[in-house]
Design a protein around this motif. Structure first.
Motif, PDB file in Angstrom:
ATOM      1  N   TYR A  33       0.757  -1.248   0.436  1.00 60.51           N
ATOM      2  CA  TYR A  33       0.251  -0.071   0.297  1.00 60.51           C
ATOM      3  C   TYR A  33       1.037   1.294   0.102  1.00 60.51           C
ATOM      4  O   TYR A  33       1.686   1.153   0.560  1.00 60.51           O
ATOM      5  CB  TYR A  33      -1.288  -0.130   1.316  1.00 60.51           C
ATOM      6  N   SER A  34       0.621   2.528  -0.416  1.00 59.57           N
ATOM      7  CA  SER A  34       1.386   3.593  -0.525  1.00 59.57           C
ATOM      8  C   SER A  34       0.033   4.440  -0.754  1.00 59.57           C
ATOM      9  O   SER A  34      -0.579   4.262  -1.809  1.00 59.57           O
ATOM     10  CB  SER A  34       2.328   3.698  -1.428  1.00 59.57           C
ATOM     11  N   TRP A  35       0.159   5.790  -0.565  1.00 58.23           N
ATOM     12  CA  TRP A  35      -1.041   6.624  -0.618  1.00 58.23           C
ATOM     13  C   TRP A  35      -0.788   7.554  -1.788  1.00 58.23           C
ATOM     14  O   TRP A  35      -1.065   7.951  -2.480  1.00 58.23           O
ATOM     15  CB  TRP A  35      -0.927   7.658   0.587  1.00 58.23           C
ATOM     16  N   ASP A  36       0.740   7.408  -2.597  1.00 62.34           N
ATOM     17  CA  ASP A  36       0.946   7.891  -3.986  1.00 62.34           C
ATOM     18  C   ASP A  36       0.346   6.769  -4.960  1.00 62.34           C
ATOM     19  O   ASP A  36      -0.300   7.635  -5.869  1.00 62.34           O
ATOM     20  CB  ASP A  36       2.651   7.715  -4.030  1.00 62.34           C
ATOM     21  N   ASP A  37       0.483   5.904  -4.489  1.00 57.41           N
ATOM     22  CA  ASP A  37      -0.490   4.593  -5.874  1.00 57.41           C
ATOM     23  C   ASP A  37      -2.838   5.102  -5.729  1.00 57.41           C
ATOM     24  O   ASP A  37      -2.586   5.663  -7.044  1.00 57.41           O
ATOM     25  CB  ASP A  37      -0.151   3.312  -5.052  1.00 57.41           C
ATOM     26  N   VAL A  38      -2.387   5.432  -4.647  1.00 57.11           N
ATOM     27  CA  VAL A  38      -3.806   6.152  -4.268  1.00 57.11           C
ATOM     28  C   VAL A  38      -4.625   6.755  -4.947  1.00 57.11           C
ATOM     29  O   VAL A  38      -4.995   6.917  -5.618  1.00 57.11           O
ATOM     30  CB  VAL A  38      -4.014   5.806  -2.287  1.00 57.11           C
ATOM     31  N   ALA A  39      -3.070   7.824  -4.627  1.00 58.23           N
ATOM     32  CA  ALA A  39      -3.741   9.661  -5.253  1.00 58.23           C
ATOM     33  C   ALA A  39      -3.277   8.934  -6.863  1.00 58.23           C
ATOM     34  O   ALA A  39      -4.441  10.105  -7.360  1.00 58.23           O
ATOM     35  CB  ALA A  39      -2.683  10.346  -4.851  1.00 58.23           C
ATOM     36  N   LYS A  40      -2.538   8.356  -7.547  1.00 56.85           N
ATOM     37  CA  LYS A  40      -3.345   8.175  -9.175  1.00 56.85           C
ATOM     38  C   LYS A  40      -4.134   7.948  -9.360  1.00 56.85           C
ATOM     39  O   LYS A  40      -4.608   7.986 -10.385  1.00 56.85           O
ATOM     40  CB  LYS A  40      -1.301   7.233  -9.103  1.00 56.85           C
ATOM     41  N   ARG A  41      -4.641   6.546  -8.955  1.00 59.89           N
ATOM     42  CA  ARG A  41      -5.834   5.695  -8.831  1.00 59.89           C
ATOM     43  C   ARG A  41      -6.655   6.632  -8.972  1.00 59.89           C
ATOM     44  O   ARG A  41      -7.399   7.213 -10.169  1.00 59.89           O
ATOM     45  CB  ARG A  41      -5.747   4.868  -8.201  1.00 59.89           C
ATOM     46  N   THR A  42      -7.199   7.745  -7.907  1.00 63.42           N
ATOM     47  CA  THR A  42      -7.774   8.794  -7.510  1.00 63.42           C
ATOM     48  C   THR A  42      -7.877   9.514  -9.278  1.00 63.42           C
ATOM     49  O   THR A  42      -8.853  10.015  -9.687  1.00 63.42           O
ATOM     50  CB  THR A  42      -7.707   9.312  -6.520  1.00 63.42           C
TER      51      THR A  42
END
Lengths: 397, 301
Positions: free
Chosen positions: A305-314
């Motif tokens: 998990y990483s927030w950067d990945d979440v942000a890109k997908r968002t």
């Protein structure tokens, strides 16, 4: 900062934000930080917390509007919505958030596949429009303890609000049984709530004062230090869409034992979590299995998990939402009627009132009169001279 | 097009997990065939049979008849058709009948329980006799219309909130846990009896009518429950006999009440069961892993 791809202006609206700490709050905060780093503009709108009201700036230039909701008689959402409408409209226009009227959503984001199923069932929205983007955990803050704990005494940590929803009653049944079966086990219970009294009574009844330690409410900054003092994290909640607490525990190197509810089975791979039915016997069995598994665990949270990945997908979801056609209010009204016999007509009524209110506000406080906030881009690089700073600021205007 | 197809063919199998970022080859809004696989519909819905529902509704019409009998006794007493001695005789005979029903239907006859009941009844009756003068002068300054209106409202509340399933009645001697609504309904009926009793002329009248009303309201649910538990056939015969008696008494009392009672009984016994079965088809319950889990044990505070 002139990124390729469209730069969005995002407004996050939530009842829950700093200074409260919780899943929703941390999700919005971390997601906003990562979106800011990707070059978008993010503004957060929430309600005023006590004396904290007005506009504040938090880390990274994140602008937060603490709006004082006017208190209403029966705490109804509907009138509150209308009373705060002028403020919301002003904020939207000031920050140049591109939206015509209160559009109904084009795309939705859910934090787990189970949550997506529930959302699609209850709201009737097409599953193609629902994106699954999970939460993440701040791996920089939740790091494992530098030295491994000794395995003579096994410490089980529980940190949760002690309420019915989080399975505090299950804990009352499970803790004495585990203490009876495994003499080497010790419990640390952090958190407060209405069910704390029951846990204290259980402690008295089974004389577990030296084996169960009750910490009370744990401030967010000290959660990590409590977590790293244990081997196993026990989560007994009765319903969860995602459960970030499990992620934080796994990130600190603990093995998790949890109830198999909601989206919990999707969160961690099988070597980091032991699942059980929400019944005391099954949970005791799971704790036994976890104790046996303990010597061989090795959590690798950074890859999961990483927030950067979440942000890109968002960001992808935002792009998709902007691309879908903007429909007129008249075209959208028939869609609301399909929501239900009474609910559909109510929604139409609310939308029409909103539209009329919008027109009234346009007349009273025209868009041209509201001053727009200039796009201030924060510079992350070290600047050579003051001239550079002035030049960049004038470019930003 | 070919590259697209080959990309789709050699992508790994989709897994229902949240970790590891976006699954390669799939978009975030990808909906698998296993979507909503674990949804269960109408798991707890009970298939109902018309005849069984009608037999169950007999309990409600039976209690309605009992209350109607009490009201007709009140109106006869208030118009002084029945005098106090007759009323006392009625009370004693009801008491004896009730006791014998109880003894017949509870199979293990225990002398201890019997003596406990006798003791309680004695205290109850003597207490009522002592308090009768207070009841007599209770509502002297209130007009009759207010009393009738209040009594009617209280009786309606009593009927609405009464526990018809008998779930709050446990076998005599065990610890029971009554619900709030059954308490409210009992209180409403007692207050109504007190109000009506306070309109009567002599002390003995007041005592007799209070004893009658309280006997019925306090003990009838218990007797009815014991009969029903003992034998369904006896319960049905008793109910039909009661309905016939009530309707005949009502006919002599007032035509309008008779028609009203008859209409209510028909509505409860025939129309409502049919209606329930009809709308049962529209029931749509969805359950799945997203629901809040139910605890399988009771929480003892």
């Amino acid at each position: 900062m002139d990124g390729d791809g469209k730069r969005h202006r995002i407004l996050m609206v939530s009842d829950f934000f700093f200074p409260n700490f919780g899943g929703v709050e941390s999700h919005i905060y971390y997601l906003s930080q990562c979106l800011l780093k990707l070059g978008h503009k993010v503004v957060v709108m929430t309600h005023a917390y006590g004396s904290r009201s007005g506009v504040r700036y938090v880390t990274g230039g994140l602008k937060v509007y603490y709006v004082p909701w006017k208190p209403f008689l029966m705490q109804n959402t509907l009138p509150t919505l209308f009373l705060t409408f002028p403020i919301v409209r002003t904020i939207l226009i000031r920050e140049k958030i591109s939206v015509f009227t209160l559009a109904d959503f084009d795309q939705a984001i859910c934090v787990s596949h189970t949550s997506k199923e529930n959302t699609v069932l209850r709201s009737g929205i097409s599953p193609q429009k629902v994106f699954m983007v999970p939460n993440a955990v701040d791996t920089a803050m939740f790091t494992p303890s530098p030295e491994r704990l000794s395995c003579d005494e096994i410490v089980i940590v529980v940190i949760s609000r002690l309420v019915y929803r989080k399975g505090a009653d299950l804990l009352v049944e499970v803790i004495p049984e585990v203490c009876r079966l495994f003499p080497k086990v010790r419990f640390i219970v952090g958190g407060d709530g209405p069910k704390r009294v029951r846990l204290e009574e259980m402690r008295e009844k089974f004389s577990l004062q030296d084996r169960v330690e009750m910490l009370g409410a744990v401030p967010h900054a000290q959660v990590r230090s409590v977590l790293i003092s244990g081997h196993i994290f026990l989560n007994s909640s009765l319903t969860e869409a995602f459960c970030i607490a499990i992620l934080e525990a796994a990130s600190c190197g603990l093995l998790t034992v949890s109830t198999r509810v909601g989206g919990v089975p999707e969160v961690l791979p099988d070597d980091m979590i032991v699942l059980a039915q929400p019944a005391p016997e099954d949970m005791v069995r799971a704790v036994k299995k976890a104790i046996d598994m303990l010597p061989g665990i090795d959590p690798q949270m950074k890859k999961l998990y990483s927030w950067d990945d979440v942000a890109k997908r968002t960001e992808i979801v935002y792009d998709r939402a902007m691309q879908s056609s903007k429909t007129d209010l008249l075209e959208r009204l028939p869609r609301y009627l399909t929501c239900g016999a009474w609910a559909g007509k109510l929604f139409c009524l609310v939308m029409i009132i909103n539209y009329l209110l919008w027109c009234l506000l346009e007349y009273l406080q025209p868009t041209e009169g509201i001053e727009e906030v200039p796009d201030i881009r924060l510079v992350y690089a070290h600047l050579e001279s003051v001239n550079d700073m002035c030049r960049i600021q004038s470019e930003g205007n | 097009m070919n590259s697209e197809r080959s990309r789709i063919k050699c992508r790994p199998k989709w897994r229902k997990v949240a970790y590891g970022g976006r699954q390669p080859g799939y978009d975030d809004n990808y909906t698998d065939e296993s979507f909503l696989e674990e949804m269960v519909m109408n798991a707890n819905v009970v298939k109902r049979d018309l005849l069984k529902v009608m037999i169950d509704s007999v309990s409600i019409s039976q209690y309605l008849c009992i209350v109607a009998l009490v009201v007709s006794t009140w109106s006869y007493t208030l118009s002084l058709v029945i005098d106090d001695v007759t009323l006392l005789k009625l009370d004693i005979s009801l008491l004896l009948v009730g006791f014998s029903m109880l003894l017949v239907t509870t199979c293990p006859f225990s002398l201890k329980l019997f003596s406990k009941y006798v003791l309680n009844i004695t205290f109850f009756i003597s207490g009522l006799y002592v308090l009768a003068p207070i009841y007599q002068t209770l509502t002297r300054s209130i007009s009759s219309d207010s009393i009738w209106a209040l009594a009617a409202c209280l009786l309606l509340v009593h009927l609405f909130l009464h526990d018809y399933s008998g779930s709050t009645i446990k076998p005599p001697g065990t610890h029971n846990n009554p619900k709030l609504t059954s308490n409210i309904s009992l209180n409403a009926s007692i207050v109504a009896s007190v109000l009506v009793a306070s309109r009567l002329p002599s002390r003995l009248h007041v005592f007799a009518i209070m004893l009658f009303s309280l006997q019925i309201f306090l003990f009838a649910p218990l007797i009815v429950f014991c009969i029903k538990k003992y034998s369904l056939r006896l319960h049905l015969i008793f109910s039909f006999a009661l309905m016939v008696i009530t309707l005949s008494i009502m006919y002599q009392l007032h035509r309008m009440f008779f028609i009203l009672l008859l209409a209510l009984i028909v509505f409860i016994s025939i129309v409502c069961p049919y209606w329930l079965i009809r709308i049962q088809e529209y029931k749509f319950e969805i359950n799945g892993p997203w629901d809040e889990a139910k605890l399988c044990f009771d929480i003892t505070e």
